[in-house]
Design a protein around this motif. Sequence first.
Motif, PDB file in Angstrom:
ATOM      1  N   SER A 178       0.836  -1.209   0.000  1.00 24.86           N
ATOM      2  CA  SER A 178       0.000   0.000   0.000  1.00 24.86           C
ATOM      3  C   SER A 178       0.870   1.258   0.000  1.00 24.86           C
ATOM      4  CB  SER A 178      -0.997  -0.006   1.160  1.00 24.86           C
ATOM      5  OG  SER A 178      -0.360   0.294   2.360  1.00 24.86           O
ATOM      6  N   LYS A 179       2.053   1.174   0.620  1.00 30.25           N
ATOM      7  CA  LYS A 179       2.967   2.329   0.608  1.00 30.25           C
ATOM      8  C   LYS A 179       3.459   2.641  -0.799  1.00 30.25           C
ATOM      9  CE  LYS A 179       6.472   1.796   3.775  1.00 30.25           C
ATOM     10  NZ  LYS A 179       7.117   1.814   5.108  1.00 30.25           N
ATOM     11  N   THR A 180       3.791   1.595  -1.560  1.00 25.79           N
ATOM     12  CA  THR A 180       4.424   1.800  -2.862  1.00 25.79           C
ATOM     13  C   THR A 180       3.423   1.778  -4.012  1.00 25.79           C
ATOM     14  OG1 THR A 180       4.799  -0.559  -3.150  1.00 25.79           O
ATOM     15  CG2 THR A 180       6.572   0.712  -2.097  1.00 25.79           C
ATOM     16  N   GLY A 181       2.257   1.172  -3.781  1.00 29.95           N
ATOM     17  CA  GLY A 181       1.287   1.022  -4.871  1.00 29.95           C
ATOM     18  C   GLY A 181       1.717   0.007  -5.906  1.00 29.95           C
ATOM     19  N   LEU A 182       2.775  -0.735  -5.646  1.00 27.86           N
ATOM     20  CA  LEU A 182       3.261  -1.707  -6.640  1.00 27.86           C
ATOM     21  C   LEU A 182       2.376  -2.943  -6.673  1.00 27.86           C
ATOM     22  CD1 LEU A 182       7.112  -1.541  -6.030  1.00 27.86           C
ATOM     23  CD2 LEU A 182       5.943  -1.022  -8.171  1.00 27.86           C
ATOM     24  N   LYS A 183       2.254  -3.509  -7.860  1.00 30.08           N
ATOM     25  CA  LYS A 183       1.488  -4.747  -8.036  1.00 30.08           C
ATOM     26  C   LYS A 183       2.430  -5.855  -8.519  1.00 30.08           C
ATOM     27  CE  LYS A 183      -2.931  -2.745  -8.271  1.00 30.08           C
ATOM     28  NZ  LYS A 183      -2.694  -2.101  -6.973  1.00 30.08           N
ATOM     29  N   PHE A 184       1.950  -7.084  -8.433  1.00 30.01           N
ATOM     30  CA  PHE A 184       2.701  -8.226  -8.965  1.00 30.01           C
ATOM     31  C   PHE A 184       2.390  -8.323 -10.445  1.00 30.01           C
ATOM     32  CE2 PHE A 184       4.253  -9.665  -5.003  1.00 30.01           C
ATOM     33  CZ  PHE A 184       3.254  -9.439  -4.068  1.00 30.01           C
ATOM     34  N   THR A 185       3.400  -8.140 -11.308  1.00 34.19           N
ATOM     35  CA  THR A 185       3.152  -8.124 -12.749  1.00 34.19           C
ATOM     36  C   THR A 185       4.138  -9.016 -13.479  1.00 34.19           C
ATOM     37  OG1 THR A 185       4.666  -6.267 -13.063  1.00 34.19           O
ATOM     38  CG2 THR A 185       2.339  -5.728 -12.685  1.00 34.19           C
ATOM     39  N   GLU A 186       3.814  -9.285 -14.747  1.00 39.29           N
ATOM     40  CA  GLU A 186       4.706 -10.085 -15.598  1.00 39.29           C
ATOM     41  C   GLU A 186       5.354  -9.215 -16.671  1.00 39.29           C
ATOM     42  OE1 GLU A 186       5.404 -13.480 -15.579  1.00 39.29           O
ATOM     43  OE2 GLU A 186       4.352 -13.611 -13.681  1.00 39.29           O
ATOM     44  N   ASP A 187       4.933  -7.950 -16.770  1.00 40.34           N
ATOM     45  CA  ASP A 187       5.362  -7.128 -17.904  1.00 40.34           C
ATOM     46  C   ASP A 187       6.388  -6.067 -17.515  1.00 40.34           C
ATOM     47  OD1 ASP A 187       2.330  -5.022 -17.893  1.00 40.34           O
ATOM     48  OD2 ASP A 187       3.864  -5.404 -16.385  1.00 40.34           O
TER      49      ASP A 187
ATOM     50  N   ASP B  96       8.591  -8.121 -10.073  1.00 42.44           N
ATOM     51  CA  ASP B  96       8.855  -9.251 -10.974  1.00 42.44           C
ATOM     52  C   ASP B  96       8.931 -10.580 -10.240  1.00 42.44           C
ATOM     53  OD1 ASP B  96      11.162  -6.976 -12.413  1.00 42.44           O
ATOM     54  OD2 ASP B  96       9.203  -7.510 -13.242  1.00 42.44           O
ATOM     55  N   ILE B  97       9.607 -10.600  -9.101  1.00 37.56           N
ATOM     56  CA  ILE B  97       9.757 -11.849  -8.344  1.00 37.56           C
ATOM     57  C   ILE B  97       9.683 -11.573  -6.848  1.00 37.56           C
ATOM     58  CG2 ILE B  97      11.271 -12.944 -10.055  1.00 37.56           C
ATOM     59  CD1 ILE B  97      13.577 -12.464  -8.043  1.00 37.56           C
ATOM     60  N   THR B  98       9.445 -12.638  -6.093  1.00 35.72           N
ATOM     61  CA  THR B  98       9.514 -12.559  -4.632  1.00 35.72           C
ATOM     62  C   THR B  98      10.576 -13.537  -4.146  1.00 35.72           C
ATOM     63  OG1 THR B  98       7.147 -12.123  -4.532  1.00 35.72           O
ATOM     64  CG2 THR B  98       8.215 -12.761  -2.485  1.00 35.72           C
ATOM     65  N   VAL B  99      11.318 -13.137  -3.121  1.00 34.85           N
ATOM     66  CA  VAL B  99      12.252 -14.042  -2.455  1.00 34.85           C
ATOM     67  C   VAL B  99      11.810 -14.132  -0.998  1.00 34.85           C
ATOM     68  CG1 VAL B  99      14.656 -14.440  -1.783  1.00 34.85           C
ATOM     69  CG2 VAL B  99      14.144 -13.343  -3.982  1.00 34.85           C
ATOM     70  N   SER B 100      11.570 -15.347  -0.510  1.00 34.54           N
ATOM     71  CA  SER B 100      11.126 -15.511   0.884  1.00 34.54           C
ATOM     72  C   SER B 100      12.165 -16.254   1.691  1.00 34.54           C
ATOM     73  CB  SER B 100       9.854 -16.366   0.949  1.00 34.54           C
ATOM     74  OG  SER B 100       8.867 -15.860   0.131  1.00 34.54           O
ATOM     75  N   CYS B 101      12.380 -15.818   2.927  1.00 34.20           N
ATOM     76  CA  CYS B 101      13.252 -16.542   3.849  1.00 34.20           C
ATOM     77  C   CYS B 101      12.415 -17.029   5.014  1.00 34.20           C
ATOM     78  CB  CYS B 101      14.363 -15.640   4.381  1.00 34.20           C
ATOM     79  SG  CYS B 101      15.584 -15.245   3.141  1.00 34.20           S
ATOM     80  N   CYS B 102      12.332 -18.337   5.164  1.00 35.49           N
ATOM     81  CA  CYS B 102      11.639 -18.937   6.293  1.00 35.49           C
ATOM     82  C   CYS B 102      12.245 -20.320   6.488  1.00 35.49           C
ATOM     83  CB  CYS B 102      10.134 -19.032   6.046  1.00 35.49           C
ATOM     84  SG  CYS B 102       9.697 -19.974   4.576  1.00 35.49           S
ATOM     85  N   ASP B 103      11.978 -20.962   7.610  1.00 37.12           N
ATOM     86  CA  ASP B 103      12.637 -22.228   7.893  1.00 37.12           C
ATOM     87  C   ASP B 103      11.631 -23.292   8.294  1.00 37.12           C
ATOM     88  OD1 ASP B 103      14.040 -24.276   9.761  1.00 37.12           O
ATOM     89  OD2 ASP B 103      15.700 -23.261   8.755  1.00 37.12           O
ATOM     90  N   ASP B 104      11.687 -24.474   7.660  1.00 39.21           N
ATOM     91  CA  ASP B 104      10.751 -25.569   7.936  1.00 39.21           C
ATOM     92  C   ASP B 104      10.683 -25.939   9.411  1.00 39.21           C
ATOM     93  OD1 ASP B 104      11.037 -27.837   5.048  1.00 39.21           O
ATOM     94  OD2 ASP B 104      10.487 -25.724   5.175  1.00 39.21           O
ATOM     95  N   TYR B 105      11.825 -26.009  10.062  1.00 36.85           N
ATOM     96  CA  TYR B 105      11.835 -26.493  11.437  1.00 36.85           C
ATOM     97  C   TYR B 105      11.201 -25.496  12.397  1.00 36.85           C
ATOM     98  CZ  TYR B 105      14.321 -30.764  10.441  1.00 36.85           C
ATOM     99  OH  TYR B 105      14.632 -32.010   9.984  1.00 36.85           O
ATOM    100  N   TRP B 106      11.510 -24.218  12.242  1.00 36.77           N
ATOM    101  CA  TRP B 106      10.878 -23.222  13.119  1.00 36.77           C
ATOM    102  C   TRP B 106       9.390 -23.099  12.774  1.00 36.77           C
ATOM    103  CZ3 TRP B 106      16.108 -22.944  12.804  1.00 36.77           C
ATOM    104  CH2 TRP B 106      16.791 -22.638  13.982  1.00 36.77           C
ATOM    105  N   ASP B 107       9.051 -23.291  11.505  1.00 39.75           N
ATOM    106  CA  ASP B 107       7.655 -23.158  11.097  1.00 39.75           C
ATOM    107  C   ASP B 107       6.840 -24.405  11.426  1.00 39.75           C
ATOM    108  OD1 ASP B 107       8.229 -21.221   8.003  1.00 39.75           O
ATOM    109  OD2 ASP B 107       8.454 -20.727  10.121  1.00 39.75           O
ATOM    110  N   GLY B 108       7.524 -25.498  11.749  1.00 40.73           N
ATOM    111  CA  GLY B 108       6.816 -26.736  12.076  1.00 40.73           C
ATOM    112  C   GLY B 108       6.138 -27.367  10.876  1.00 40.73           C
ATOM    113  N   ARG B 109       6.598 -27.004   9.691  1.00 38.84           N
ATOM    114  CA  ARG B 109       6.006 -27.561   8.473  1.00 38.84           C
ATOM    115  C   ARG B 109       7.096 -27.898   7.486  1.00 38.84           C
ATOM    116  NH1 ARG B 109       2.125 -22.795   7.358  1.00 38.84           N
ATOM    117  NH2 ARG B 109       0.440 -23.242   8.786  1.00 38.84           N
ATOM    118  N   THR B 110       6.962 -29.007   6.764  1.00 42.18           N
ATOM    119  CA  THR B 110       7.880 -29.227   5.667  1.00 42.18           C
ATOM    120  C   THR B 110       7.453 -28.334   4.501  1.00 42.18           C
ATOM    121  OG1 THR B 110       8.924 -30.869   4.263  1.00 42.18           O
ATOM    122  CG2 THR B 110       6.617 -31.226   4.764  1.00 42.18           C
ATOM    123  N   ILE B 111       8.363 -27.912   3.721  1.00 42.91           N
ATOM    124  CA  ILE B 111       8.170 -26.969   2.600  1.00 42.91           C
ATOM    125  C   ILE B 111       7.331 -25.786   3.080  1.00 42.91           C
ATOM    126  CG2 ILE B 111       7.928 -26.905   0.099  1.00 42.91           C
ATOM    127  CD1 ILE B 111       6.851 -29.756   0.210  1.00 42.91           C
TER     128      ILE B 111
END
Lengths: 387, 389
Positions: A36-45, A50-65
Amino acid sequence: MGKGVAIIAAAQTKYGVRSDVHLPELAFEPVEEILSKTGLKFTEDGTGIDITVSCCDDYWDGRTISGVFGTDVAGGNLRHDERLESDGTLGVYYALIEILAGHADVALVISYCKESHTEPRLVENMCVEPVFLRSIGLDFLSAAALQANRYLTKYGITPEQCAKVVVKNRRNAKLNPYAQVATELTIDDILKSEMLAYPIRVLDSKPVSDGACALIIAEEDKAKKLTKKPIWITGIADCYDLHYLGDRELAECQSLVTAAQKAYKMAGITKPVEEIDIAELCDMFSYQELLWSEGLGFCAPGEGGKLVESGMTEIRGKLPINPSGGMISGNPVTVGGMTRVVEAVLQLRGEAGAHQIDGAKTAVVQGNHGICGQHQCVIILSNEGGE
Amino acid sequence: MPNRVAIVGIGQTHHAGHRYDVSFEELFNEATRAALEDAQLTVKDIDAAIVSNMDPFDGRGCVDTILVGESGAYLKSGVKPQTGGTTGGTSFSVAWTYAASGLFDTVLVVSGEKQEECGGDSQSVIMTAVDELTLRPFYTGALGGLAMRASRYIAETGCPEEIAALERVIMDENALANPYAHLRLGITVEDVLKSPMLIYPVRLLHMSPQSNGSTALVLASEEKAKRITDKPVWIRDVVTVHQSGFIRFLSGLSPDPSSHIVAAKKLYERNGITKPMEEIDLFEMYDPCIWEQIIWMEDFLLLEKGTAPKLIEKGVTRRDGAFPICPSGGVVCTNDIGATALTRVAEAALQTRGDAGEHQVTKEVNLAMASAWGAANWTVLSLLSKAID
């Protein structure tokens, strides 16, 4: 580096125990703010993210993948959504790598973790080698205690000097509305707190914490269009150390020294103390601010205690370290490094409010992953330039 | 213009039901050494190491930090991607990006799995993939979703079981010619038809096994690649498309097209491909179940529904056919999760180099495709080329 890469927006949650939200809801908070701050949308053009990079960990999240349930939050449905299991600083690094490779111009980088919904010590124990190390009960705390003991013994660093880090940072936290634990403490308070694993006491360690961060990183032409205050990544590097503690000299931090030297070289920094205005480091335990300061070249090896005693690293000192309150005031693992980046960005944009360091131009950020800071990442940021 | 990158070293372990002869670290080290030897490089030549697995399946977390000594990552850069079954493909994409960025010239990527070390019960681990508050009561591991898709495909096309059995036998014939494959059984169509039913319509022999093993590649940026080898396999393009977890896990209920179709269209459009089955020479598909190989053949190759069975009957997918699929035996013969998607790239690269030995396809290979699958129907689709352009 070939072309300029800048952070054009940053957001973070307030850190604390968040029993009120499910993990993806927590992750969405800074994403919603930044969109909402930037008004940017997820687009292909090429007109948006263009892309998202996420950092999270299976063990702390208690979920595989565990990245699967961040896909919606990350804008990843039917899109390029990348998922790393590492500290948030590596997420920033990978987004920069994607941009330099020409695979993307604008990246959303997110990191999230909810330590309170699990037992962190058990999780950490799962993250050490299982045949030789797990059964002795090694976890991040006991490993850090071994390192702290070695470091303090070799160089004569005192528990009082370590405690001074906590006094400084928890006091800084009072000026930071996002901080989890903000208290006025004396050195005595820390030295009287319960011993967890010698020489680390309760008040020498960060609390259990939940939180999330989001950043938007862009190549230089788009960065300049998207914001009047782009924060340039002028140097960045990472380095792995070995896993078995006996293979390392624990009173040093070889991987941090290596990463810092590479990052400084890229940024053209030869005298860190003179040329850097702020440092944000991941002090999961109090001794770590001292040791990482040495690794970053703010003082000679073994002089970390003297550094904090000099007052130079206080919030109004010559080189403030952790004006945000640092990790010791409460950040989850995986997120901690990205929090440091968000804080540095706020400082360099002049948006840090009560804990603002006036006139700050250059910041160094340190993040790490693995026992005793095995994998280190250093990022140099500047509000000047753009190649 | 992104820097061009080539695969200059390929290595894999023998993928097996059990590798009690090696530790977890030794398993990854075996593949790493094999790739470095193939490239005629040493660990000193590596600038970064991308190390990955699907961690809960080995009962360890932060595996990149545990493996530093054995993966070549000591004092180097690197990161650990984790995208479930897609991991090997994601790691390949990440390594490609590292080498294309100008910051790293030589990048090692090593992925693997030692499933026997989580008690051999990967399906209970995979139950944790699904949201505990909303979806876990419905989930039955990877198998349930695959079976639902297969069931729907049969209902829509009337595809007879014999086709699945025929294709499974073709995969076995390929595996028998591939010394690194896990299941090399010498089965007949009748063996497959009689194999115990797991979840209708998926029988035991339709499904991939739980394998242990590791695969590694060495990638290099253009100038370096040309100096390292006279047989570089060029990475033409890699496309990653993920998919929402909440909807997709209720297989077949999503209104969205499959990520396979989205990825394939993007890859073909970006690379000027209009007739994939003619312009691409072979496809190492990530086929966790033989039914999915049939269904996804249509997705990836943009074919009309119901076309794939006819192609299989005509022998098109055989090693000596017009469009070989999984000449290595594919995932139904070998599935060491972390490694699996990287093995698809490794096998496609071996074929492009003409080094696949007994399981080399008959036709000339100039352009090879490899897919990675996992998580909530995530796809990484790679295009490899013999020629640089």
